[in-house]
Every structure is written in structure tokens, then in C-alpha cells.
Write a protein that holds these residues in place. Structure first.
Motif, PDB file in Angstrom:
ATOM      1  N   ALA A 269      24.892  64.839 -37.042  1.00  0.00           N
ATOM      2  CA  ALA A 269      23.993  65.985 -36.872  1.00  0.00           C
ATOM      3  C   ALA A 269      23.682  66.188 -35.393  1.00  0.00           C
ATOM      4  O   ALA A 269      23.609  65.223 -34.626  1.00  0.00           O
ATOM      5  CB  ALA A 269      22.703  65.749 -37.653  1.00  0.00           C
ATOM      6  N   PRO A 270      23.488  67.446 -34.976  1.00  0.00           N
ATOM      7  CA  PRO A 270      23.107  67.701 -33.583  1.00  0.00           C
ATOM      8  C   PRO A 270      21.812  66.965 -33.221  1.00  0.00           C
ATOM      9  O   PRO A 270      20.909  66.826 -34.040  1.00  0.00           O
ATOM     10  CB  PRO A 270      22.915  69.213 -33.535  1.00  0.00           C
ATOM     11  N   ASP A 271      21.750  66.505 -31.988  1.00  0.00           N
ATOM     12  CA  ASP A 271      20.584  65.818 -31.434  1.00  0.00           C
ATOM     13  C   ASP A 271      20.203  64.589 -32.251  1.00  0.00           C
ATOM     14  O   ASP A 271      19.027  64.346 -32.553  1.00  0.00           O
ATOM     15  CB  ASP A 271      19.408  66.787 -31.281  1.00  0.00           C
ATOM     16  N   SER A 272      21.224  63.810 -32.621  1.00  0.00           N
ATOM     17  CA  SER A 272      20.995  62.586 -33.382  1.00  0.00           C
ATOM     18  C   SER A 272      21.983  61.521 -32.937  1.00  0.00           C
ATOM     19  O   SER A 272      22.910  61.784 -32.172  1.00  0.00           O
ATOM     20  CB  SER A 272      21.133  62.843 -34.880  1.00  0.00           C
TER      21      SER A 272
ATOM     22  N   ILE B 178      24.598  65.602 -28.794  1.00  0.00           N
ATOM     23  CA  ILE B 178      23.605  66.500 -28.214  1.00  0.00           C
ATOM     24  C   ILE B 178      24.267  67.857 -28.117  1.00  0.00           C
ATOM     25  O   ILE B 178      25.212  68.038 -27.347  1.00  0.00           O
ATOM     26  CB  ILE B 178      23.105  66.000 -26.848  1.00  0.00           C
ATOM     27  N   GLY B 179      23.789  68.784 -28.950  1.00  0.00           N
ATOM     28  CA  GLY B 179      24.448  70.075 -29.060  1.00  0.00           C
ATOM     29  C   GLY B 179      25.849  69.867 -29.599  1.00  0.00           C
ATOM     30  O   GLY B 179      26.026  69.279 -30.657  1.00  0.00           O
ATOM     31  N   ASP B 180      26.851  70.308 -28.851  1.00  0.00           N
ATOM     32  CA  ASP B 180      28.243  70.113 -29.246  1.00  0.00           C
ATOM     33  C   ASP B 180      28.931  69.003 -28.452  1.00  0.00           C
ATOM     34  O   ASP B 180      30.139  68.827 -28.555  1.00  0.00           O
ATOM     35  CB  ASP B 180      29.026  71.416 -29.083  1.00  0.00           C
ATOM     36  N   GLU B 181      28.167  68.266 -27.662  1.00  0.00           N
ATOM     37  CA  GLU B 181      28.718  67.186 -26.848  1.00  0.00           C
ATOM     38  C   GLU B 181      28.459  65.845 -27.526  1.00  0.00           C
ATOM     39  O   GLU B 181      27.427  65.645 -28.168  1.00  0.00           O
ATOM     40  CB  GLU B 181      28.084  67.177 -25.454  1.00  0.00           C
ATOM     41  N   PHE B 182      29.392  64.907 -27.345  1.00  0.00           N
ATOM     42  CA  PHE B 182      29.290  63.577 -27.932  1.00  0.00           C
ATOM     43  C   PHE B 182      29.350  62.522 -26.837  1.00  0.00           C
ATOM     44  O   PHE B 182      30.094  62.664 -25.867  1.00  0.00           O
ATOM     45  CB  PHE B 182      30.431  63.345 -28.927  1.00  0.00           C
ATOM     46  N   TYR B 183      28.565  61.465 -27.021  1.00  0.00           N
ATOM     47  CA  TYR B 183      28.491  60.362 -26.076  1.00  0.00           C
ATOM     48  C   TYR B 183      28.522  59.060 -26.873  1.00  0.00           C
ATOM     49  O   TYR B 183      28.010  59.005 -27.990  1.00  0.00           O
ATOM     50  CB  TYR B 183      27.189  60.422 -25.270  1.00  0.00           C
TER      51      TYR B 183
ATOM     52  N   TYR C 223      16.670  62.108 -26.979  1.00  0.00           N
ATOM     53  CA  TYR C 223      15.981  63.109 -26.157  1.00  0.00           C
ATOM     54  C   TYR C 223      17.038  64.017 -25.546  1.00  0.00           C
ATOM     55  O   TYR C 223      17.607  63.723 -24.496  1.00  0.00           O
ATOM     56  CB  TYR C 223      15.139  62.434 -25.079  1.00  0.00           C
ATOM     57  N   ALA C 224      17.294  65.122 -26.228  1.00  0.00           N
ATOM     58  CA  ALA C 224      18.380  66.026 -25.837  1.00  0.00           C
ATOM     59  C   ALA C 224      18.191  66.578 -24.426  1.00  0.00           C
ATOM     60  O   ALA C 224      19.149  66.644 -23.653  1.00  0.00           O
ATOM     61  CB  ALA C 224      18.497  67.164 -26.849  1.00  0.00           C
ATOM     62  N   ASP C 225      16.978  66.970 -24.083  1.00  0.00           N
ATOM     63  CA  ASP C 225      16.745  67.570 -22.760  1.00  0.00           C
ATOM     64  C   ASP C 225      17.003  66.585 -21.621  1.00  0.00           C
ATOM     65  O   ASP C 225      17.364  66.984 -20.526  1.00  0.00           O
ATOM     66  CB  ASP C 225      15.318  68.102 -22.657  1.00  0.00           C
TER      67      ASP C 225
ATOM     68  N   THR D 228      24.964  59.388 -20.717  1.00  0.00           N
ATOM     69  CA  THR D 228      26.145  59.687 -19.908  1.00  0.00           C
ATOM     70  C   THR D 228      26.685  58.464 -19.176  1.00  0.00           C
ATOM     71  O   THR D 228      27.898  58.326 -19.023  1.00  0.00           O
ATOM     72  CB  THR D 228      25.868  60.802 -18.881  1.00  0.00           C
ATOM     73  N   ASP D 229      25.785  57.566 -18.721  1.00  0.00           N
ATOM     74  CA  ASP D 229      26.264  56.399 -17.965  1.00  0.00           C
ATOM     75  C   ASP D 229      25.664  55.066 -18.419  1.00  0.00           C
ATOM     76  O   ASP D 229      25.998  54.028 -17.858  1.00  0.00           O
ATOM     77  CB  ASP D 229      26.051  56.599 -16.464  1.00  0.00           C
ATOM     78  N   GLY D 230      24.766  55.082 -19.397  1.00  0.00           N
ATOM     79  CA  GLY D 230      24.203  53.861 -19.940  1.00  0.00           C
ATOM     80  C   GLY D 230      23.089  53.229 -19.133  1.00  0.00           C
ATOM     81  O   GLY D 230      22.541  52.198 -19.528  1.00  0.00           O
ATOM     82  N   HIS D 231      22.720  53.815 -18.006  1.00  0.00           N
ATOM     83  CA  HIS D 231      21.681  53.224 -17.166  1.00  0.00           C
ATOM     84  C   HIS D 231      20.296  53.433 -17.771  1.00  0.00           C
ATOM     85  O   HIS D 231      20.002  54.496 -18.314  1.00  0.00           O
ATOM     86  CB  HIS D 231      21.728  53.801 -15.750  1.00  0.00           C
ATOM     87  N   PRO D 232      19.437  52.394 -17.650  1.00  0.00           N
ATOM     88  CA  PRO D 232      18.074  52.543 -18.152  1.00  0.00           C
ATOM     89  C   PRO D 232      17.303  53.525 -17.276  1.00  0.00           C
ATOM     90  O   PRO D 232      17.501  53.571 -16.062  1.00  0.00           O
ATOM     91  CB  PRO D 232      17.495  51.134 -18.053  1.00  0.00           C
ATOM     92  N   GLN D 233      16.440  54.291 -17.923  1.00  0.00           N
ATOM     93  CA  GLN D 233      15.650  55.279 -17.195  1.00  0.00           C
ATOM     94  C   GLN D 233      14.198  54.848 -17.047  1.00  0.00           C
ATOM     95  O   GLN D 233      13.434  55.506 -16.354  1.00  0.00           O
ATOM     96  CB  GLN D 233      15.761  56.634 -17.878  1.00  0.00           C
TER      97      GLN D 233
END
Length: 104
Positions: free
Chosen positions: A13-16, A32-37, A56-58, A74-79
Motif C-alpha cells: 500500500a502507498p505510504d506503508s 512512498i507514493g509510487d516509489e519503493f525503497y 513518514y512520506a514527507d 533513501t540512504d539508511g542514515h538515522p535522522q
């Protein structure tokens, strides 16, 4: 040696996020949307599944449900703390209606 994991796009599902079995600790596949990570499904701070956390899609991030650290999808780094180490990320490609994750 690499491993390819495959799942239909419509099952995510989107955003999941969801867990795929593979790699050393499983794979957290995020849409997230139509992108996959894809990233390792194990928080670098605690041994818990990131795929059970909130997306958190945004912010292009996923939260570890146990202590609240967020990781960039995108890169796995903690925020944010308490995590200080990145989690591995994996290559994702689309093949027809499937998402294919390559785990090395």
C-alpha cells in the motif's frame, strides 16, 4: 552472493512498509507514493523490525517503533537519536508489475 526478492507492487500500500524474508535480518520494503525503497529490517539501535514502524512520506523516513529513531529510506542514515548508525539499504527495481529487491 546476492539474493533477489520479488513481490507484486499491488501488495504494498502507498505510504506503508512491509517485511520481506531475506538477507541477514529481513528486508523492510517501503512504498512512498509510487516509489519503493528497501533497507535492512533491523534497527541499528535495538533489535526490532523497522517494517513495524510508521512511515513518514514527507520526510522519506521510517520510525523505529521502540525508541522513536527515524531512518532515511533513501540512504539508511538515522535522522534522530537514539540511533547513531545507518542501516544497510538495498537496490530496488521494477519488473513489470513486480518490485524486485537485490540484497547483497
Amino acid at each position: 552472493m546476492s539474493e533477489e526478492l520479488r513481490i507484486s507492487r499491488e501488495k504494498v500500500a502507498p505510504d506503508s512498509a512491509l517485511r520481506l524474508e531475506g538477507g541477514p535480518y529481513g528486508v523492510c520494503l517501503v512504498r512512498i507514493g509510487d516509489e519503493f525503497y528497501a533497507l535492512c529490517d533491523r534497527c541499528s539501535h535495538a533489535n526490532v523490525a523497522l517494517s513495524e514502524g510508521e512511515v513518514y512520506a514527507d520526510d522519506l523516513a521510517i520510525e523505529c517503533w521502540k525508541h522513536g529513531s527515524t531512518f532515511s529510506v533513501t540512504d539508511g542514515h538515522p535522522q534522530c537519536l537514539p540511533a547513531t548508525k545507518a542501516v544497510p539499504t538495498y537496490r530496488v527495481r521494477i519488473d513489470g508489475d513486480d518490485v524486485v529487491v537485490t540484497v547483497k
